[in-house]
Design an enzyme around this catalytic site. Structure first.
Site, short mmCIF file in Angstrom:
data_model
loop_
_atom_site.label_atom_id
_atom_site.label_comp_id
_atom_site.label_asym_id
_atom_site.label_seq_id
_atom_site.Cartn_x
_atom_site.Cartn_y
_atom_site.Cartn_z
N GLN A 120 35.87 -5.55 29.66
CA GLN A 120 35.49 -6.62 30.75
C GLN A 120 35.56 -7.79 30.26
O GLN A 120 35.33 -8.01 29.21
CB GLN A 120 34.09 -6.17 31.09
N ARG A 216 29.89 6.80 45.00
CA ARG A 216 30.15 5.41 45.38
C ARG A 216 30.79 5.34 46.40
O ARG A 216 30.84 4.32 47.30
CB ARG A 216 30.57 4.80 44.20
C1 LIG Z 1 23.06 5.16 46.25
C2 LIG Z 1 22.89 5.06 44.86
C3 LIG Z 1 21.50 4.26 44.61
C4 LIG Z 1 21.51 4.19 43.13
N1 LIG Z 1 19.97 3.58 42.76
C5 LIG Z 1 19.75 3.46 41.45
C6 LIG Z 1 18.53 2.80 41.15
O1 LIG Z 1 17.67 2.49 42.07
N2 LIG Z 1 18.15 2.50 39.67
C7 LIG Z 1 18.89 3.31 38.91
O2 LIG Z 1 18.56 3.05 37.81
N3 LIG Z 1 20.22 3.74 38.99
C8 LIG Z 1 20.58 3.93 40.37
N4 LIG Z 1 21.71 4.65 40.82
C9 LIG Z 1 22.73 5.06 39.60
C10 LIG Z 1 22.45 6.69 39.50
O3 LIG Z 1 21.23 6.94 39.08
C11 LIG Z 1 23.39 6.89 38.25
O4 LIG Z 1 23.17 6.41 37.16
C12 LIG Z 1 24.81 6.30 38.30
O5 LIG Z 1 25.30 6.79 39.94
C13 LIG Z 1 25.87 7.31 37.51
O6 LIG Z 1 25.66 8.61 37.79
P1 LIG Z 1 25.56 9.92 37.01
O7 LIG Z 1 23.97 9.83 36.65
O8 LIG Z 1 26.06 11.24 37.75
O9 LIG Z 1 26.15 9.99 35.73
P2 LIG Z 1 27.90 9.76 35.33
O10 LIG Z 1 27.64 8.60 33.86
O11 LIG Z 1 28.72 9.35 36.11
O12 LIG Z 1 28.03 10.97 34.58
C14 LIG Z 1 28.59 12.13 35.46
C15 LIG Z 1 27.77 13.27 35.49
O13 LIG Z 1 28.02 13.92 34.14
C16 LIG Z 1 26.66 14.37 33.46
N5 LIG Z 1 26.03 13.71 32.39
C17 LIG Z 1 26.46 12.50 32.19
N6 LIG Z 1 25.62 11.97 31.18
C18 LIG Z 1 24.63 12.96 30.93
C19 LIG Z 1 23.45 13.15 29.91
N7 LIG Z 1 23.25 12.05 29.05
N8 LIG Z 1 22.86 14.25 29.94
C20 LIG Z 1 23.35 15.21 30.69
N9 LIG Z 1 24.22 15.35 31.65
C21 LIG Z 1 24.88 14.03 31.69
C22 LIG Z 1 25.87 14.50 34.68
O14 LIG Z 1 26.13 15.66 35.43
C23 LIG Z 1 26.22 13.37 35.53
O15 LIG Z 1 26.04 13.50 37.20
C24 LIG Z 1 22.08 4.67 42.27
C25 LIG Z 1 23.13 5.30 42.42
C26 LIG Z 1 23.92 5.55 43.64
C27 LIG Z 1 24.89 6.15 44.29
#
Ligand SMILES: Cc1cc2nc3c(=O)[nH]c(=O)nc-3n(C[C@H](O)[C@H](O)[C@H](O)COP(=O)(O)OP(=O)(O)OC[C@H]3O[C@@H](n4cnc5c(N)ncnc54)[C@H](O)[C@@H]3O)c2cc1C
Length: 266
Positions: A120, A216
């Site tokens: 970035q 998203r």
């Molecule tokens: C509508 C919406 C509202 C949101 N609001 C908030 C908010 O208010 N506050 C906030 O902090 N975040 C918020 N988020 C962000 C959300 O909580 C996630 O952090 C973000 O979307 C990344 O997605 P993910 O957790 O599926 O992880 P990604 O990094 O995309 O990983 C994909 C998948 O890999 C696996 N994975 C990745 N890392 C790990 C790990 N360390 N341990 C175990 N499994 C893992 C999981 O199955 C995960 O779903 C929001 C997201 C959305 C879409």
């Protein structure tokens, strides 16, 4: 030091649409594949011309050494993996995208997705005094809110300019010009708004891209996030209908759209 008024004389540059460029895709090495097949007494040919699809199929076939004639087509093979949720094979299909015209609040949310690789624009190295700003459509559509938004952004730009000048003065004894500027910009950027335009290079595999598009591109996602997710989906569906063709668009009451698939989180 009289520095007020610098930013106000420059027009405010506003962006309202993100740009998504697909800048990298995979290609296969047919000679290496042929060597592998010969070495193992096999013969196989895929029917896709898309490098990422061919590589994902080849990787998936390693699991059972299921090469040979009369097998499933590439589409049948990969769609089956999606249906049964054998998502790790999709990690071998990779694309690189460059996003511009997006806000820092967008990239803050984007980088929560841990399976993408990112590069970035640096606010420590790059001067932001003439950067663009991303205005949400809903704000742009209302003259009073638009005015309030412009005033806030202009005030932040003016403060940024004053801070950069003051900090460069503060670090005047630092002989390295690049370091002096970096020290000034890294502290001054603290007043830049979330709306500041940025550019980010993203490399991701099909599994991570699908997950991002699901989360998203949903109606619950932030509007700017959804715009980018749907723009990425459009590009990726053209690039690989097999790996992204199962997403359908649903119109939303505000005239925009969201996306869903029958096979989430593969
Ligand atoms: C509508 C919406 C509202 C949101 N609001 C908030 C908010 O208010 N506050 C906030 O902090 N975040 C918020 N988020 C962000 C959300 O909580 C996630 O952090 C973000 O979307 C990344 O997605 P993910 O957790 O599926 O992880 P990604 O990094 O995309 O990983 C994909 C998948 O890999 C696996 N994975 C990745 N890392 C790990 C790990 N360390 N341990 C175990 N499994 C893992 C999981 O199955 C995960 O779903 C929001 C997201 C959305 C879409």
């Amino acid at each position: 030091m009289t520095l007020s008024g610098i930013a106000e004389t420059r027009p405010l540059r506003i962006v309202r649409e993100p740009r998504v460029y697909l800048v990298g895709r995979q290609q296969v090495d047919p000679a290496a594949i042929e060597r592998f097949l010969l070495d193992h007494g096999l013969s196989w040919q895929t029917d896709t011309e898309v490098g990422a699809e061919a590589l994902a199929e080849m990787a998936g076939r390693v699991c059972y050494m299921s090469y040979g004639k009369g097998r499933k087509t590439n589409r049948e093979f990969l769609e089956h993996l999606v249906q049964v949720g054998h998502g790790s094979v999709l990690e071998h299909a990779v694309w690189s995208l460059l996003l511009t015209g997006v806000s820092r609040s967008f990239t803050h949310e984007l980088i929560r997705h841990r399976h993408f690789s990112y590069s970035q624009l640096s606010q420590r190295y790059v001067d932001e005094s003439d950067s663009e700003f991303v205005e949400p459509e809903v704000v742009a559509g209302d003259p009073e809110m638009h005015r309030a938004w412009c005033e806030a952004v202009n005030a932040a730009r003016a403060a940024y300019d004053r801070l950069v000048a003051g900090l460069e003065h503060h670090y005047a004894s630092e002989p390295d010009r690049t370091l002096r500027r970096k020290l000034a910009r890294q502290a001054a950027r603290s007043v830049l708004p979330n709306a500041t335009e940025t550019r980010i290079f993203v490399t991701g595999n099909a599994r991570a891209l699908r997950h991002f598009i699901e989360m998203r591109g949903s109606e619950h996602a932030d509007v700017e996030m959804r715009k980018v997710a749907l723009a990425m989906l459009k590009i990726l569906q053209a690039e690989s209908p097999t790996l992204f063709g199962d997403y359908a668009l649903t119109p939303l009451p505000d005239g925009s759209a969201a996306t869903r698939t029958a096979h989430p989180k593969v």
